[in-house]
Design an enzyme around this catalytic site. Structure first.
Site, PDB file in Angstrom:
ATOM      1  N   HIS A 493       0.833  -1.197   0.000  1.00  0.00           N
ATOM      2  CA  HIS A 493       0.000   0.000   0.000  1.00  0.00           C
ATOM      3  C   HIS A 493       0.872   1.253   0.000  1.00  0.00           C
ATOM      4  O   HIS A 493       0.738   2.119   0.855  1.00  0.00           O
ATOM      5  CB  HIS A 493      -0.947  -0.010   1.213  1.00  0.00           C
ATOM      6  N   ASN A 531      -7.546  -0.746   2.803  1.00  0.00           N
ATOM      7  CA  ASN A 531      -6.966  -1.060   1.501  1.00  0.00           C
ATOM      8  C   ASN A 531      -7.208   0.120   0.572  1.00  0.00           C
ATOM      9  O   ASN A 531      -8.323   0.630   0.504  1.00  0.00           O
ATOM     10  CB  ASN A 531      -7.607  -2.332   0.933  1.00  0.00           C
TER      11      ASN A 531
END
EC number: 1.1.3.-
Length: 558
Positions: A493, A531
């Protein structure tokens, strides 16, 4: 003792091997519908396509943000997308959920849908998407909206009604709600609730403290629906998508009164042939090449810290000291359990969002132990063994530790830049890691997890933890800091490198440069929610609408 040592080595290998293979679908293969493939009419191979001299917008990177951005801009303007990778039909394996782990494996050949590298921190297995649709085509499919902290601290002046509408625009095409979860995931959900990760938020796409089941970009048959399908929403008369088109640099003009402005981009095809394409009056080049690609392109084009550029003999177009700075990756802390019975492979829709900042995700797998090292531990004929595993993934949210990115090559953009994230250099991040590990410790004591214990010959029950054991004292800062740094892996990420109010303004225009904007995760100073893919796709749609509104107002004034 020798046998136990062998088993421990075997378990360590299994941990690495099975994480790489831990998502396999139970569903039969199902072909894409014609409607889902409509966008294929827009795609051209770079070596078979001659572009127009100019377009209103050139989007560099047909990824998670670039696809929705291009589709939206094409509603009223001509758009050219330049994507360095191929399309999904060059890599048919990425469509199916059972192939997810293989797609995330380190890949070194230039044609793979992901490009692997190791950070300067020594953390291996970092990957960049290299396929139309970007990382949304190689990830694990988890879909959840961004958190309040993110929206309040990005520096972007969000219109939250428009944000909601943009999310919904993405979700109506791509997102699926799991009807049920596996036995393992159900147990973890119950355990999270038992240890106080409350409330039970049920099935929701919103980021809420507590335990929830989120959405997925895999449907019930195991087919992926990545950002590329958002191209189906485009005006086909206005959009051209070029694959295997690697942008080498941006070319600028300059005047004393207005400073540098974008004129055109230079790219090459898979045969090495070079092309140049320009933008029309009031047009823009928009970088959507990701947290590594966008700052890299600015640097090779002469936009960045002048001292660094000069040392690489790159002509300085604009001295911008913050390009490549504030690079952040959320640390992941794993706990892997060998399970005493076979489990169904599961995705990652269950998540616990703790009140202390850390997030707990989970998955499970049943992996056949047929690796090349099997004969070393089990003499032939060795029996096939199915290893059932359950995993916990702890994520440090909004880490304060940050690093930087710099060029390995002053001209070859195929070479991933060097990047250092400085994981756990700040104590706040260590405390979050400790909170995640302490939550693991509590989870293992719950009734919901009892069924996953083994029994020894004396009838004593125990968990078979694979890999490094949890420290005995999770409240001791130094031991936890050591544990966190030694076990850290990436959550993939990444963000930063072109951050708001440093490199771009609140409208994501590159400060000091005309006709250049950045729309991707590189503008973020924190990864949104559990996410980032939901918010990254939303950003593409949101900015596409906003740019059109700006343009309409500007054109109306002329």
């Amino acid at each position: 003792m020798a046998t136990m040592a062998i088993l421990q080595r075997t378990f360590s290998f299994i941990l690495i091997f099975s994480i790489a293979l831990h998502l396999k679908s139970l569903f039969a293969m199902e072909t894409d519908s014609g409607a889902e493939l409509k966008y294929l009419e827009l795609i051209h191979e770079a070596n078979e396509f001659t572009p127009d001299e100019e377009y209103d917008y050139i989007v560099v990177g047909g990824g998670t943000a670039g696809c929705p951005l291009a589709a939206t801009l094409s509603e009223n303007y001509s758009v050219l997308v330049l994507e360095r990778g191929g399309d999904q039909h060059s890599h048919p394996n990425i469509i199916r959920q059972e192939n997810v782990a293989n797609n995330a494996l380190p890949a070194d050949d230039e044609n793979s849908p992901s490009q692997a590298f190791t950070s300067e921190d020594g953390v291996p297995g970092l990957v960049r998407g290299r396929v139309l649709g970007g990382s949304s085509m190689i990830n694990f499919g988890f879909y959840s909206r961004g958190d309040d902290y993110f929206f309040k601290n990005t520096g972007i002046e969000w219109d939250m009604d428009s944000v909601k509408t943009a999310y919904e625009w993405v979700e109506e095409t791509l997102v699926h709600r799991p009807d049920n979860v596996s036995t393992w995931e159900s147990s973890v959900r119950d355990a999270l609730l038992e240890v106080g990760v409350l409330p039970d938020n049920g099935n929701t796409l919103d980021h809420l403290v507590g335990t929830k089941v989120s959405g997925s970009t895999f449907d019930s048959t195991g087919n992926r629906h990545g950002a590329v399908e958002l191209l189906n929403k485009a005006n086909p008369n206005n959009l051209r998508v070029i694959v295997h088109a690697t942008v080498d640099r941006i070319i600028f003009s300059s005047s004393e009164s207005s400073g540098p402005s974008v004129v055109r981009v230079v790219y090459h095809d898979s045969h090495g042939k070079s092309y140049q394409v320009g933008i029309r009056e009031n047009g823009e080049v928009i970088l959507s090449a990701g947290a590594f690609g966008s700052p890299q392109l600015l640097l090779v084009s002469g936009v960045g810290p002048s001292q660094n550029l000069t040392s690489l003999e790159i002509p300085v177009v604009h001295d911008q000291p913050f390009v490549g700075q504030y690079m952040i990756d959320n640390p992941r802390i794993n706990l892997a359990l060998m399970l005493p019975f076979s489990v169904v492979d599961s995705g990652t829709p269950v998540v616990g969002i703790t009140g202390k900042g850390s997030y707990i995700e989970t998955t499970s797998s049943s992996t056949p132990f047929t690796s090349p090292v099997s004969p070393l531990y089990f003499p032939y004929p060795y029996p096939p063994v199915n290893i059932s595993m359950g995993y916990f993934f702890g994520k440090v949210s909004n880490p304060t530790s940050a690093g930087s990115l710099w060029l390995k090559s002053p001209s070859d953009v195929a070479i991933t830049p060097s990047v250092r994230f400085n994981y756990f250099s700040k104590p706040e991040d260590v405390h979050q890691c400790a909170d995640a590990v302490a939550t693991y410790e509590k989870i293992l004591k719950t009734k919901a997890m009892e069924m996953y214990k083994f029994k020894d010959h004396g009838g004593e029950k125990y968990f078979q933890i694979v890999g490094r054991q949890i420290p005995e004292n999770t409240s001791d800062f130094e031991s936890m800091a050591t544990y966190c740094r030694k076990t850290v892996t990436t959550f993939y990420h990444y963000c930063g490198g072109c951050t708001v109010n440093k490199v771009v303004d609140s409208n994501l225009k590159v400060v000091g440069i005309g006709g250049l904007r950045v729309v991707d995760n590189s503008v973020f100073t924190s990864s949104p929610g559990t996410n980032p893919q939901a918010t990254t796709m939303m950003l593409g749609r949101y900015m596409g609408v906003k740019i059109q509104q700006e343009r309409a107002g500007s054109d109306g004034d002329n």
